[in-house]
Structure formats: structure tokens, C-alpha cells
Design a protein around this motif. Structure first.
Motif, PDB file in Angstrom:
ATOM      1  N   ASN A 112     -12.970  -3.143  -5.703  1.00 34.88           N
ATOM      2  CA  ASN A 112     -12.164  -2.460  -6.715  1.00 34.88           C
ATOM      3  C   ASN A 112     -10.523  -2.514  -6.879  1.00 34.88           C
ATOM      4  N   PRO A 113     -10.083  -3.049  -7.855  1.00 33.88           N
ATOM      5  CA  PRO A 113      -8.565  -3.280  -8.162  1.00 33.88           C
ATOM      6  C   PRO A 113      -7.968  -1.762  -8.050  1.00 33.88           C
ATOM      7  N   GLU A 114      -8.398  -0.715  -8.749  1.00 38.01           N
ATOM      8  CA  GLU A 114      -7.864   0.455  -8.686  1.00 38.01           C
ATOM      9  C   GLU A 114      -7.793   1.080  -7.276  1.00 38.01           C
ATOM     10  N   LEU A 115      -8.824   0.902  -6.490  1.00 35.01           N
ATOM     11  CA  LEU A 115      -9.050   1.341  -5.029  1.00 35.01           C
ATOM     12  C   LEU A 115      -7.804   0.726  -4.180  1.00 35.01           C
ATOM     13  N   LEU A 116      -7.774  -0.697  -4.346  1.00 31.57           N
ATOM     14  CA  LEU A 116      -7.035  -1.435  -3.664  1.00 31.57           C
ATOM     15  C   LEU A 116      -5.595  -1.036  -3.962  1.00 31.57           C
ATOM     16  N   GLU A 117      -5.313  -0.803  -5.106  1.00 33.06           N
ATOM     17  CA  GLU A 117      -3.831  -0.249  -5.505  1.00 33.06           C
ATOM     18  C   GLU A 117      -3.465   1.029  -4.836  1.00 33.06           C
ATOM     19  N   ARG A 118      -4.564   1.940  -4.856  1.00 34.16           N
ATOM     20  CA  ARG A 118      -4.227   3.131  -4.130  1.00 34.16           C
ATOM     21  C   ARG A 118      -4.138   2.821  -2.499  1.00 34.16           C
ATOM     22  N   GLU A 119      -4.911   2.127  -1.873  1.00 40.91           N
ATOM     23  CA  GLU A 119      -4.836   1.840  -0.631  1.00 40.91           C
ATOM     24  C   GLU A 119      -3.456   1.197  -0.207  1.00 40.91           C
ATOM     25  N   LEU A 120      -3.102   0.334  -0.909  1.00 38.11           N
ATOM     26  CA  LEU A 120      -1.677  -0.208  -0.540  1.00 38.11           C
ATOM     27  C   LEU A 120      -0.649   0.926  -0.904  1.00 38.11           C
ATOM     28  N   GLY A 121      -0.722   1.807  -1.760  1.00 39.96           N
ATOM     29  CA  GLY A 121       0.281   2.880  -1.803  1.00 39.96           C
ATOM     30  C   GLY A 121       0.071   3.668  -0.602  1.00 39.96           C
ATOM     31  N   LYS A 122      -1.209   4.137  -0.051  1.00 36.39           N
ATOM     32  CA  LYS A 122      -1.400   4.777   1.137  1.00 36.39           C
ATOM     33  C   LYS A 122      -0.617   4.335   2.171  1.00 36.39           C
ATOM     34  N   HIS A 123      -0.893   2.844   2.125  1.00 34.38           N
ATOM     35  CA  HIS A 123      -0.113   2.166   3.316  1.00 34.38           C
ATOM     36  C   HIS A 123       1.408   2.090   3.452  1.00 34.38           C
TER      37      HIS A 123
END
Length: 197
Positions: A112-123
Motif C-alpha cells: 500500500n503506497p499510502e502506508l509505505l509513505e507513512r512508514e518512511l515518515g515514521k522512520h
């Protein structure tokens, strides 16, 4: 139904991951998650603000644990070693007993691109928090950010290996291996002082 049941967070997370697999993240509702988990919506919202936080809800606890380990770390160690030791301690405490769930979570996020973007932000936010913790120990700001970034890159490599099907080694053991591979890739002499200087 009782408001609080033992293991509510784990049950909600397991139910959500099953539903995300079956029908996709976007099509899954909070109502379906709580029904699958056998809990109430009130219980859900006591733990998570929305369905995305079922996947990211442990981020705050993870950050607190890592920062606490860094603050308690040996003052004589170089910044990178302090962070790596913190990551190893937190790996034992927060991840080792959750390998199957973490593996499942990563698969859902990757799809899921939206979730992947959020994961990168959390990272990125965690990297900044680690750098701030190193600066608070009196470290040079550039060395602190470099150590935080290198450690988080090593953690990503270790997580990839740890979540592979069939992998049985502990995350704690994969972290130094990932850092060693990173040093070899950079052409770092193992006899030289640890990165960053």
C-alpha cells in the motif's frame, strides 16, 4: 462484553492484518476489525486513533525505548555503538516475540503506497529522535545525525533478513551483521575506529 480484555492490542492487530490480507487495507473498516477481534469499538479507540495506527501504534513506544537505552548507554562508547546497542536491546524487548506479526505487517505496508509513505515518515522521525538523543549526550550534531542514519539503515537491512521466510536467527544477531555488511560496502577497514569517527 468487558471493556478491557487481556491482549486487546495484539488481538486487534491480528484481526486487522487478517482483514487487510483478505480484502485490502482501504476496504477494511474499524467495525470489521473489532468484530473479528471480538472487542468493542470503544476498546479499539482506547488504543488506536484510526485503522492505520493498528500498524503504526507501537512507533511511539519503540522510540521511547530506544531513546531510553541511548540515554543509559556507556558514555565512553562512540555514537554508532551506543545506538546499535540500544537497537539490540529493544529488538529483544519489543520484536523477538512478534516476528510473525512484524513479517505480516511489513507485507501489508509494502502493498500500500499510502502506508509505505507513512512508514518512511515514521522512520525519518525516529532517525531525528535518535540524533537528538545523541546530541543530548554531548555529541557533535553532524556525527549524531550520521550515527543515527547509519544505525537505522543497518536496522532496515537486519529487519529485511529477520522477516524473510525461514529465517530463525534473532534480530539482535542480525543487527551487527548488517552493520558489518554496510562497513564492508563502504570499504571501511575493520581495524579502523568505528563509524562515525
Amino acid at each position: 462484553m468487558p471493556r478491557w480484555k487481556p491482549g486487546a492490542v495484539d488481538r486487534l492487530q491480528a484481526a486487522a492484518l487478517e482483514l487487510f490480507d483478505e480484502q485490502g487495507f482501504e476496504r477494511t473498516t474499524v467495525a470489521e476489525i473489532v468484530q473479528r477481534a471480538g472487542l468493542t469499538q470503544r476498546t479499539f479507540f482506547n488504543h488506536f486513533s484510526d485503522k492505520r495506527e493498528v500498524l503504526f501504534g507501537l512507533s511511539s513506544e519503540l522510540q521511547q525505548e530506544i531513546i531510553g537505552e541511548i540515554a543509559a548507554g556507556d558514555e565512553a562508547l562512540p555514537p554508532l555503538d551506543v545506538v546499535m546497542r540500544a537497537l539490540e536491546a529493544v529488538a529483544d524487548k519489543m520484536f523477538e516475540h512478534r516476528r510473525a506479526v512484524v513479517r505480516h505487517r511489513y507485507a501489508v505496508i509494502a502493498a500500500n503506497p499510502e502506508l509505505l509513505e507513512r512508514e518512511l515518515g515514521k522512520h525519518a522521525a525516529l532517525t531525528e529522535a535518535i540524533a537528538a538523543a545523541l546530541r543530548a549526550r554531548g555529541g557533535d550534531p553532524e556525527a549524531a545525525y550520521l550515527a543515527a542514519s547509519v544505525a537505522m539503515l543497518a536496522q532496515q537491512v537486519a529487519f529485511r533478513a529477520w522477516t524473510r521466510p525461514g529465517e530463525t536467527r534473532a534480530l539482535r544477531d542480525l543487527l551487527p551483521e548488517a552493520l558489518s555488511s554496510l562497513r564492508a560496502t563502504l570499504g571501511h577497514d575493520p581495524e579502523a575506529p568505528p563509524l562515525p569517527a
